[in-house]
Structures are given as structure tokens and as C-alpha cells.
Design an enzyme around this catalytic site. Sequence first.
Site, PDB file in Angstrom:
ATOM      1  N   HIS A   1      -3.300   7.105   2.781  1.00  0.00           N
ATOM      2  CA  HIS A   1      -3.741   5.794   2.293  1.00  0.00           C
ATOM      3  C   HIS A   1      -5.083   5.472   2.949  1.00  0.00           C
ATOM      4  O   HIS A   1      -5.275   5.694   4.139  1.00  0.00           O
ATOM      5  CB  HIS A   1      -2.694   4.740   2.652  1.00  0.00           C
ATOM      6  CG  HIS A   1      -3.149   3.342   2.388  1.00  0.00           C
ATOM      7  ND1 HIS A   1      -3.768   2.982   1.215  1.00  0.00           N
ATOM      8  CD2 HIS A   1      -3.086   2.215   3.153  1.00  0.00           C
ATOM      9  CE1 HIS A   1      -4.067   1.691   1.269  1.00  0.00           C
ATOM     10  NE2 HIS A   1      -3.666   1.212   2.426  1.00  0.00           N
TER      11      HIS A   1
ATOM     12  N   ASN B   1     -10.084  -0.368   0.517  1.00  0.00           N
ATOM     13  CA  ASN B   1      -8.625  -0.241   0.469  1.00  0.00           C
ATOM     14  C   ASN B   1      -8.131  -0.776  -0.885  1.00  0.00           C
ATOM     15  O   ASN B   1      -8.212  -1.973  -1.138  1.00  0.00           O
ATOM     16  CB  ASN B   1      -8.027  -1.043   1.632  1.00  0.00           C
ATOM     17  CG  ASN B   1      -6.509  -1.006   1.657  1.00  0.00           C
ATOM     18  OD1 ASN B   1      -5.864  -0.591   0.701  1.00  0.00           O
ATOM     19  ND2 ASN B   1      -5.936  -1.459   2.758  1.00  0.00           N
TER      20      ASN B   1
ATOM     21  N   CYS C   1       0.817  -1.228   0.000  1.00  0.00           N
ATOM     22  CA  CYS C   1       0.000   0.000   0.000  1.00  0.00           C
ATOM     23  C   CYS C   1       0.849   1.276   0.000  1.00  0.00           C
ATOM     24  O   CYS C   1       0.326   2.366  -0.199  1.00  0.00           O
ATOM     25  CB  CYS C   1      -0.945  -0.004   1.185  1.00  0.00           C
ATOM     26  SG  CYS C   1      -1.949  -1.487   1.261  1.00  0.00           S
TER      27      CYS C   1
HETATM   28  C1  LIG Z   1      -9.212  -5.389  10.344  1.00  0.00           C
HETATM   29  C2  LIG Z   1      -9.813  -4.416  11.348  1.00  0.00           C
HETATM   30  C3  LIG Z   1     -10.874  -3.558  10.661  1.00  0.00           C
HETATM   31  C4  LIG Z   1     -10.489  -5.203  12.456  1.00  0.00           C
HETATM   32  O1  LIG Z   1     -11.058  -4.310  13.376  1.00  0.00           O
HETATM   33  P1  LIG Z   1     -10.918  -4.568  14.951  1.00  0.00           P
HETATM   34  O2  LIG Z   1     -11.681  -3.508  15.607  1.00  0.00           O
HETATM   35  O3  LIG Z   1      -9.439  -4.701  15.243  1.00  0.00           O
HETATM   36  O4  LIG Z   1     -11.659  -5.930  15.089  1.00  0.00           O
HETATM   37  P2  LIG Z   1     -11.096  -7.265  15.761  1.00  0.00           P
HETATM   38  O5  LIG Z   1     -10.087  -7.896  14.839  1.00  0.00           O
HETATM   39  O6  LIG Z   1     -10.708  -6.974  17.169  1.00  0.00           O
HETATM   40  O7  LIG Z   1     -12.387  -8.135  15.768  1.00  0.00           O
HETATM   41  C5  LIG Z   1     -13.428  -7.855  16.670  1.00  0.00           C
HETATM   42  C6  LIG Z   1     -14.483  -8.908  16.434  1.00  0.00           C
HETATM   43  O8  LIG Z   1     -15.088  -8.693  15.158  1.00  0.00           O
HETATM   44  C7  LIG Z   1     -15.025  -9.895  14.390  1.00  0.00           C
HETATM   45  N1  LIG Z   1     -14.921  -9.553  12.990  1.00  0.00           N
HETATM   46  C8  LIG Z   1     -13.797  -9.431  12.225  1.00  0.00           C
HETATM   47  N2  LIG Z   1     -14.135  -9.094  10.974  1.00  0.00           N
HETATM   48  C9  LIG Z   1     -15.482  -8.991  10.947  1.00  0.00           C
HETATM   49  C10 LIG Z   1     -16.427  -8.672   9.961  1.00  0.00           C
HETATM   50  N3  LIG Z   1     -16.065  -8.368   8.696  1.00  0.00           N
HETATM   51  N4  LIG Z   1     -17.729  -8.635  10.282  1.00  0.00           N
HETATM   52  C11 LIG Z   1     -18.140  -8.930  11.531  1.00  0.00           C
HETATM   53  N5  LIG Z   1     -17.296  -9.248  12.529  1.00  0.00           N
HETATM   54  C12 LIG Z   1     -15.991  -9.278  12.229  1.00  0.00           C
HETATM   55  C13 LIG Z   1     -13.849 -10.653  14.916  1.00  0.00           C
HETATM   56  O9  LIG Z   1     -13.973 -12.030  14.648  1.00  0.00           O
HETATM   57  C14 LIG Z   1     -13.928 -10.350  16.397  1.00  0.00           C
HETATM   58  O10 LIG Z   1     -14.885 -11.178  16.983  1.00  0.00           O
HETATM   59  P3  LIG Z   1     -14.657 -11.770  18.454  1.00  0.00           P
HETATM   60  O11 LIG Z   1     -14.603 -10.561  19.343  1.00  0.00           O
HETATM   61  O12 LIG Z   1     -15.859 -12.619  18.641  1.00  0.00           O
HETATM   62  O13 LIG Z   1     -13.356 -12.507  18.380  1.00  0.00           O
HETATM   63  C15 LIG Z   1      -8.709  -3.511  11.966  1.00  0.00           C
HETATM   64  O14 LIG Z   1      -7.881  -4.278  12.801  1.00  0.00           O
HETATM   65  C16 LIG Z   1      -7.874  -2.838  10.928  1.00  0.00           C
HETATM   66  O15 LIG Z   1      -8.336  -2.013  10.175  1.00  0.00           O
HETATM   67  N6  LIG Z   1      -6.555  -3.147  10.896  1.00  0.00           N
HETATM   68  C17 LIG Z   1      -5.663  -2.587   9.937  1.00  0.00           C
HETATM   69  C18 LIG Z   1      -5.803  -3.373   8.672  1.00  0.00           C
HETATM   70  C19 LIG Z   1      -5.249  -2.666   7.492  1.00  0.00           C
HETATM   71  O16 LIG Z   1      -5.306  -1.482   7.384  1.00  0.00           O
HETATM   72  N7  LIG Z   1      -4.719  -3.459   6.570  1.00  0.00           N
HETATM   73  C20 LIG Z   1      -4.215  -2.990   5.353  1.00  0.00           C
HETATM   74  C21 LIG Z   1      -2.949  -2.287   5.578  1.00  0.00           C
HETATM   75  S1  LIG Z   1      -2.568  -1.328   4.224  1.00  0.00           S
END
Ligand SMILES: CC(C)(COP(=O)(O)OP(=O)(O)OC[C@H]1O[C@@H](n2cnc3c(N)ncnc32)[C@H](O)[C@@H]1OP(=O)(O)O)[C@@H](O)C(=O)NCCC(=O)NCCS
Length: 326
Positions: A251, A281, A116
Site C-alpha cells: 500500500h 495515497n 486502505c
Molecule cells: C502524516 C505523516 C506524514 C507526518 O509525518 P511526521 O514525520 O510524523 O510529522 P509530524 O506529525 O511529527 O509533524 C512534524 C511537524 O510537521 C508539521 N507538519 C505536518 N504536516 C505538515 C505539512 N503538510 N507541511 C509542513 N509541515 C507539516 C507538524 O505540524 C509538525 O510541526 P511541529 O513540529 O511544529 O509540531 C506521518 O505521520 C505518516 O505518514 N503517518 C502515517 C499516515 C498514513 O499512512 N495514513 C494513511 C494510512 S493508510
Amino acid sequence: MGGSLVARIIGTGSYLPKRIMTNKEMEAYVDTTDEWIVTRTGIRQRHLSDETENTGDLGYVAAEAALHNAGISAVEIDYILVATTTPHSLVPNTSCYIQDKLGAVNAACLDLNAACSGFIYGLEVADALLKSDHIHHILVIGSEVLSKITDFTDRATCVLFGDGAGAAVLAKGDGIRGIVSGADGAKGACLNTRDFPVNNIVAEGSKEPQLIRMDGKEVYKFAVNILPEALKAAVSRGNGNLAQLDHIVPHQANIRIIEAASKRLDISMDKFHVNIQNTGNTSSASIAIALDELSRSGKLVNGQKLALVGFGGGLTYGAVYLEWNM
Ligand SMILES: CC(C)(COP(=O)(O)OP(=O)(O)OC[C@H]1O[C@@H](n2cnc3c(N)ncnc32)[C@H](O)[C@@H]1OP(=O)(O)O)[C@@H](O)C(=O)NCCC(=O)NCCS
């Protein structure tokens, strides 16, 4: 030492595939809801390429628009740099594919992959190349078809990504003031395409899905820290002042990452150009698409100061501070 003062952006373009997939449609693939996706990421929809469209096709349309916007013809391009994580093919590279479609017969062609951060890395390479006497115009393109390597059974990743392309034409001149880039390869496993076929023979016989895998929390922690730090470093390298920035084009990975940066830098969200709600993204294309949108909106005028900032798989990061001078 200030920035290089040798390169400026003279045109931008972008392309998003026609097919839009809403969060509601996503609910049919994985156990998710529109409400979860919007509140946790800011994404409402993403564009998906169809089976006739590949990385080079998207990048070509964006490049044509950028050339038109710059008012130059394809034969005037000396170099094409394509940032992509999803290359059209390994050989020929995506850049050569686009060169042929454009008729940019005088251009050297190079692909680069910094996930990215790819568009920022591309601008840095272009800035360095423009110091050469024989190079006058460079096309930097970010193009991705992430949907083709996304696991649509993994809710932790499939809701995040989209396809698209953005491009910029660079010429000699006063525009880019400061650039920083870097990486933390030790964190590479946080976001990977483990066993993707380009991992040579090692992947043979593997039963693992050859698709994106991500430790979202680790990437999130990296992003909320590096976005403000990289941005500050680029502005400082260009002898600029954060308070005088007119626009920031980050980004588009997660609205919460952008909001956290806004708080940490004490810069109003109004200055951040956000389009993640429409695009998801798009990796190396995201900053280029957002910059093109901002430029075409009429809100970006010559003399304004802006910063572009990216982070992503690698883990990589980079930022560019520039004065708009189209
Ligand atoms: C991926 C991201 C959105 C997840 O958000 P988060 O607030 O950290 O969520 P978590 O991973 O803690 O998950 C919380 C809960 O939601 C659930 N969950 C994950 N994806 C889900 C979805 N699409 N829909 C519903 N629930 C979801 C998880 O399983 C978890 O459930 P649990 O509490 O029962 O275990 C976040 O971590 C993020 O944006 N990270 C950066 C990723 C990124 O930018 N990547 C590209 C880099 S360029």
C-alpha cells in the site's frame, strides 16, 4: 496447510483522473512545502477527480481495462466486489453502478469497506467465493475519490491523499497461495471520518467538519509494524520463502513506511513497487493501481512470486502471497 490454490488473477487495469495537483500547488492551500512533503512522505503529486467523476466512474474505467487485459467480456463476470471508503452513493452501491456501466448483467454486486486494506480484503473474499461451483469470474475493484472527503485546510492530511481506481479479474486456478487479514478496532479513532453523514442521525446538527481526521503518528507506528508482519504471515501461510519473493506491492501511504519494511524484512527496496511519488495515497485503490502498473511494465512474468500488502483505517491490515499465473 498451504494456501487455497483456487484463484488466480487473469487481468488487471487502472485509472487515474487527468487532473494532477503538484506539491507546489498544495502550497497555495496550506502552510506546507514541496520539500516537506517529499522528504516526509515521498509524494510529489496526486491525481484529483473533477466534479463530473465519482467513485463508480473511476472504477468503471479500471474495470474495463482489466476485462480487456483478461480477454473476457463483461457478461462472463459472476461477481463484482468494490472496495471503497468513498462510495458513489450508499444505495445503490458502487458495484451496481459499475455493473450497469459495464453491462455485466450476470454479476452479483457487493461493496466492502476496509479502508486502505480494502483491495486485499476483496481478494480474500473473491478467493473464498471462487470455491463455489457456480462462480467462475470475479472483478475486484478498489476505487476512491478521497479528495471529495479531504479537508484542504488540514496540512496533516490533505497533502497525503489522491484519487484513482484499480481492478483485477480473478478466475479459478493456481495463483493465490496464502492470505492473512485482520484488524484492531480499538485503534479506530486514529483515522476516521467523524460525523460523516453516513454516521446516521448522530451527525445531524454537528458543527464538526465532516472530513478525514488522522493521528498520523499512531497510524505510522501501526503501519511500520504490521506491514512486515502481515507480509511474513501470508508468505508463511502459502509455504513460501521471503528470500524468493520477486516483487512486493505494498500500500502506498508513505515511502518511509515502505523503506522501514524493506529494512526490517532485509529485502532490497528494488523488489518493492513504488508509485507513491505520482499518486499519493489512494486508499483501497493503491495496491490495485500499483499491481496493474507492475504487470504492464513487463517486469512481472509468469512463475514469479509476489506479495501484496495493505494497512489502513479501522485499523485494518491484510496481505496476499501469490504466484503470477496470467
Ligand atoms: C502524516 C505523516 C506524514 C507526518 O509525518 P511526521 O514525520 O510524523 O510529522 P509530524 O506529525 O511529527 O509533524 C512534524 C511537524 O510537521 C508539521 N507538519 C505536518 N504536516 C505538515 C505539512 N503538510 N507541511 C509542513 N509541515 C507539516 C507538524 O505540524 C509538525 O510541526 P511541529 O513540529 O511544529 O509540531 C506521518 O505521520 C505518516 O505518514 N503517518 C502515517 C499516515 C498514513 O499512512 N495514513 C494513511 C494510512 S493508510
